[in-house]
Each structure stands twice: as C-alpha cells, then as structure tokens.
Design a protein around this motif. Sequence first.
Motif, PDB file in Angstrom:
ATOM      1  N   ARG A 169       2.695  -0.931   9.442  1.00 54.25           N
ATOM      2  CA  ARG A 169       1.456  -0.673   8.710  1.00 54.25           C
ATOM      3  C   ARG A 169       1.684   0.358   7.596  1.00 54.25           C
ATOM      4  N   LEU A 170       2.592   1.309   7.838  1.00 52.96           N
ATOM      5  CA  LEU A 170       2.957   2.246   6.777  1.00 52.96           C
ATOM      6  C   LEU A 170       3.633   1.519   5.622  1.00 52.96           C
ATOM      7  N   PHE A 171       4.525   0.582   5.962  1.00 47.00           N
ATOM      8  CA  PHE A 171       5.179  -0.221   4.928  1.00 47.00           C
ATOM      9  C   PHE A 171       4.143  -0.942   4.071  1.00 47.00           C
ATOM     10  N   LEU A 172       3.201  -1.621   4.733  1.00 53.33           N
ATOM     11  CA  LEU A 172       2.168  -2.358   3.988  1.00 53.33           C
ATOM     12  C   LEU A 172       1.286  -1.401   3.190  1.00 53.33           C
ATOM     13  N   GLY A 173       1.003  -0.231   3.771  1.00 57.30           N
ATOM     14  CA  GLY A 173       0.174   0.748   3.076  1.00 57.30           C
ATOM     15  C   GLY A 173       0.806   1.270   1.808  1.00 57.30           C
ATOM     16  N   GLY A 174       2.134   1.252   1.731  1.00 54.52           N
ATOM     17  CA  GLY A 174       2.822   1.751   0.551  1.00 54.52           C
ATOM     18  C   GLY A 174       2.930   0.747  -0.585  1.00 54.52           C
ATOM     19  N   VAL A 175       2.588  -0.524  -0.320  1.00 57.85           N
ATOM     20  CA  VAL A 175       2.794  -1.577  -1.323  1.00 57.85           C
ATOM     21  C   VAL A 175       1.922  -1.366  -2.563  1.00 57.85           C
ATOM     22  N   LEU A 176       0.603  -1.287  -2.392  1.00 59.10           N
ATOM     23  CA  LEU A 176      -0.286  -1.156  -3.558  1.00 59.10           C
ATOM     24  C   LEU A 176      -0.086   0.164  -4.309  1.00 59.10           C
ATOM     25  N   PRO A 177       0.021   1.322  -3.618  1.00 61.47           N
ATOM     26  CA  PRO A 177       0.337   2.550  -4.366  1.00 61.47           C
ATOM     27  C   PRO A 177       1.638   2.433  -5.141  1.00 61.47           C
ATOM     28  N   GLY A 178       2.644   1.781  -4.536  1.00 58.88           N
ATOM     29  CA  GLY A 178       3.921   1.605  -5.224  1.00 58.88           C
ATOM     30  C   GLY A 178       3.780   0.749  -6.472  1.00 58.88           C
ATOM     31  N   VAL A 410      -6.367   9.978  -6.494  1.00 57.96           N
ATOM     32  CA  VAL A 410      -7.187   8.759  -6.439  1.00 57.96           C
ATOM     33  C   VAL A 410      -7.106   8.129  -5.055  1.00 57.96           C
ATOM     34  N   ILE A 411      -5.899   8.098  -4.481  1.00 62.04           N
ATOM     35  CA  ILE A 411      -5.720   7.526  -3.143  1.00 62.04           C
ATOM     36  C   ILE A 411      -6.530   8.307  -2.111  1.00 62.04           C
ATOM     37  N   LEU A 412      -6.582   9.635  -2.271  1.00 62.70           N
ATOM     38  CA  LEU A 412      -7.357  10.466  -1.343  1.00 62.70           C
ATOM     39  C   LEU A 412      -8.810  10.025  -1.301  1.00 62.70           C
ATOM     40  N   PHE A 413      -9.405   9.733  -2.467  1.00 62.79           N
ATOM     41  CA  PHE A 413     -10.824   9.374  -2.537  1.00 62.79           C
ATOM     42  C   PHE A 413     -11.067   7.872  -2.404  1.00 62.79           C
ATOM     43  N   VAL A 414     -10.014   7.075  -2.613  1.00 57.85           N
ATOM     44  CA  VAL A 414     -10.160   5.611  -2.487  1.00 57.85           C
ATOM     45  C   VAL A 414      -9.121   5.119  -1.481  1.00 57.85           C
ATOM     46  N   PRO A 415      -9.370   5.307  -0.199  1.00 56.78           N
ATOM     47  CA  PRO A 415      -8.382   4.956   0.831  1.00 56.78           C
ATOM     48  C   PRO A 415      -8.034   3.471   0.882  1.00 56.78           C
ATOM     49  N   GLN A 416      -8.928   2.622   0.340  1.00 54.50           N
ATOM     50  CA  GLN A 416      -8.673   1.179   0.385  1.00 54.50           C
ATOM     51  C   GLN A 416      -7.394   0.791  -0.348  1.00 54.50           C
ATOM     52  N   ILE A 417      -6.956   1.620  -1.277  1.00 56.31           N
ATOM     53  CA  ILE A 417      -5.703   1.344  -1.983  1.00 56.31           C
ATOM     54  C   ILE A 417      -4.556   1.259  -0.983  1.00 56.31           C
ATOM     55  N   VAL A 418      -4.636   2.077   0.058  1.00 55.85           N
ATOM     56  CA  VAL A 418      -3.606   2.080   1.094  1.00 55.85           C
ATOM     57  C   VAL A 418      -3.963   1.130   2.240  1.00 55.85           C
ATOM     58  N   THR A 419      -5.211   1.137   2.659  1.00 53.83           N
ATOM     59  CA  THR A 419      -5.588   0.455   3.895  1.00 53.83           C
ATOM     60  C   THR A 419      -5.879  -1.041   3.743  1.00 53.83           C
TER      61      THR A 419
END
Length: 426
Positions: A169-178, A410-419
């Motif tokens: 899940r960490l791997f998938l969470g890093g895809v969009l931020p990356g 931005v990620i802090l306030f928009v968690p959907q980018i990761v989740t």
Amino acid sequence: MIQASLVFIALLVFIFLGFPIYVSAIITALIFIFAMDIPFNLAVIRLFGSINSFALMAIPFFIIAGNIMTQSRITDKLVDCANAAVGHLKGGLGHVNVLASGFFGAIQGSGVANASAIGGIMIPAMEKQGYEKDYAVAVTAGSSMLSPILPPSIAMILYSFYTETPVSRLFLGGVLPGIILWILFMVVNGIAYRRRGYKFETGSFSFKVFVRASVRSFGALVMPLIIILGIVLGLVTPTESGVLAIAYGLIYGFFISKELKLKHIPKILMNSAITTAVVMMTIAAAGILSNVLVRMRVQNEVFDFAVNVLQNRYLASFFLMLVFLIVGLILDPTVLIAMFATIVLSIGTAFQFDPIHYGVLMVIVMQLGAITPPVGTFLFVSCSIAKLPLEKSIGALMPYILVIVAVAVVILFVPQIVTFLPSLVQ
C-alpha cells in the motif's frame, strides 16, 4: 533536550571530520552509551538486531536486480527512449534527464544508484552540449528523488519494516506523488532553461523513432508493473518480489538485450554486496543511535510537544516536517527513517491520519536530506560526477527542493493524492 543536542553536535563533528555516516553514528552512540552507563551488550544486541529481519532481505535483492539491469545496458535504452519522447522540447537534455530518472527509479528504487547511473550518462552529455555544471547537477540530483518515492522504493520498504505498515500500500501510495513530482521537475527544468537563455538546437519529434525506442526499452519498462502487480495481487511478498525482479533481470539481460554475460555475474554480486553492506551498516548504526535517543526520551518529547502542546494535526505535521528538514541537513534519510518512523506513526495515529497517507508524506519529506548539503548523498554523487563543489550547486537545486516541499504541503491537505490508488485494492 540538552543531551539530544549534544548527540547531534557530536554526530555533526564526526561527519565533518570525514567519517562515513554509519561510522559517525556508531562512534557517537558508543560515546553516550558509556557516558550514560548503558550496558554495552545491549548496544551489540541492538546493532545486530536492527538488521535481523526477513523484510529487509528485499533490499539486497532489489539492489542486485538493479545492477543486473544496469549491466544489461538498460540505462542506455531508457535514456534513448526519454530522448525520443522529450528531447525535442525546449529544455532538451534536462527533460531527458528527468524522464530517464523516473524510468530508472521505477526499476530499482535507489536514489544513489539513480544519480550514479543516469548522472554518469547525462551530466557529461549536458556539459558537452553547453549546459553549466550546476544546472546539470541540479537536474540529476533533483530528479533522483523520484527513486525513493516511486515503487519499488527502498525507503518505503524501510518505513514498512519499522512501522509494520503494508509495503504494497505504501508502494501504491507513492505512485501519484511521484508522477506529480516527475511532471513538476520537468516544468522547473523548462523554466530554468529559459531563464538561463539556453537555445541549444534540438531535433524534431519523430513518431517512428519514438516507437522504435519504446519497443527497445519495453522489456525494461514492464519490470515495475510485474513487481507491483505481484505484490498488490498477493502473489508474492515484497522480499519475494525482489527475487522475481532478479529472475526477470536475468531473463532480460541474457535473452532480450543479450548484453549480460556469465562473466559479469561475479562483478554484479560483488558490487551489490558492497552497496548492501553500506545500506545495512547505516541501518544498524541508526538502530543503536536511535536506542540512545529513546533512552534520552527524545522521541517521547517530540510526541508530547506535537500532540499535547500543539494539539492541532496540521501544526503538529508542520512541526514534524520542519524537524526532518533541519535534522536532514546532517542525517542520511535512512538514518532518519530508522530514528523517527515509529514517532511518525504514533503522531499520525494520535491525530487520526490515514497511516498510508502520513507515512508516504513523511518519507517524502525525510528524503529531502539526500539532496541538501552537507551530507546529501544524491547531491554528493552528482557533484562528484560533475567535479563541482557542493556549495556551487545549491542555487540551481533550490527550485527542486521548494517544489518537493510544496507538493508535501499539498499532500498533507489533500490525502487522496496518496490514498486513492491504495483504496482501489483491498
């Protein structure tokens, strides 16, 4: 906190004296172990216990897989593919550098390897075309940050080990931020290209050349998909996926690129062993130093201040990010993760953040230490290739640092980018 300050001062002194980070950490830890009358046998147990884990076996496997792919001339093919895709744009080789770094990072997960492999090709090529050294170093070091964010990220594996957060899940969470950082790095490069007045001649885009380059590099580009799908679908564990990566790398090298020979295997294993030893020694050293700080109650004080004093999830998060930015100036990200991963999880849980969201966010912030002096490893490798003093690269590198900080906010306030992506897989 006075004791903790003395720890970081001592660590900084040994680093500036020229000791490797892991040696500096061990010496510093031993000094305070004797000063605090901590039983020495506990230090030895902690030193070896920090790396005695099946989960960490994924690290040497991915390092071996990365070296196999490098020996198979994967870097050349990725650079050719990137050049065919974006080499015609204004920003030229800088865009190629960023795009190739993202491709390479999605294969082996190590920023140091990324800076070395891509930088070894792109920095001389950029200098030859007329780019200034600080510009070439900034693009290389900045884009190397994609490796510990995009899967298979060694940094995410480490965070998962210390917090027991599912690495898939960490791997998938890093895809969009990356991907977002990938795009923004190209924007930064394009702006810097225009500001410096570069007007290098570039060829026109050729769809035929692009297709040909994509086909040649397809065998390499499909490797991350195999690894990620294997983990997400539950077919393999992260450690087993490292073995799968090695198997695929051998097939690719021997039968697809045909650049890999049996005579190369001993050298690959030796280089992988050296890299793995450095990583594991750093983790072990961080483990013993972290234990010293635990006995000083440093982590507890950070937690108490963030949760009980600030009492606001966003203020606490900004405080934690500021701590990592400052401490990251003297500590390698590997050490930061070892020392603070459990605190990140505790603070995130206290404020009811999603553990994947908060973990990915803080890993990104921790990685900034790799491109900030005086001990930034990605920056050091890039400057070594260009034969450029570290301090002369800071101005050109600052926009990349600011972009990473902005994306983190931005990620802090928009968690959907990761989740978002992890939510699709239950």
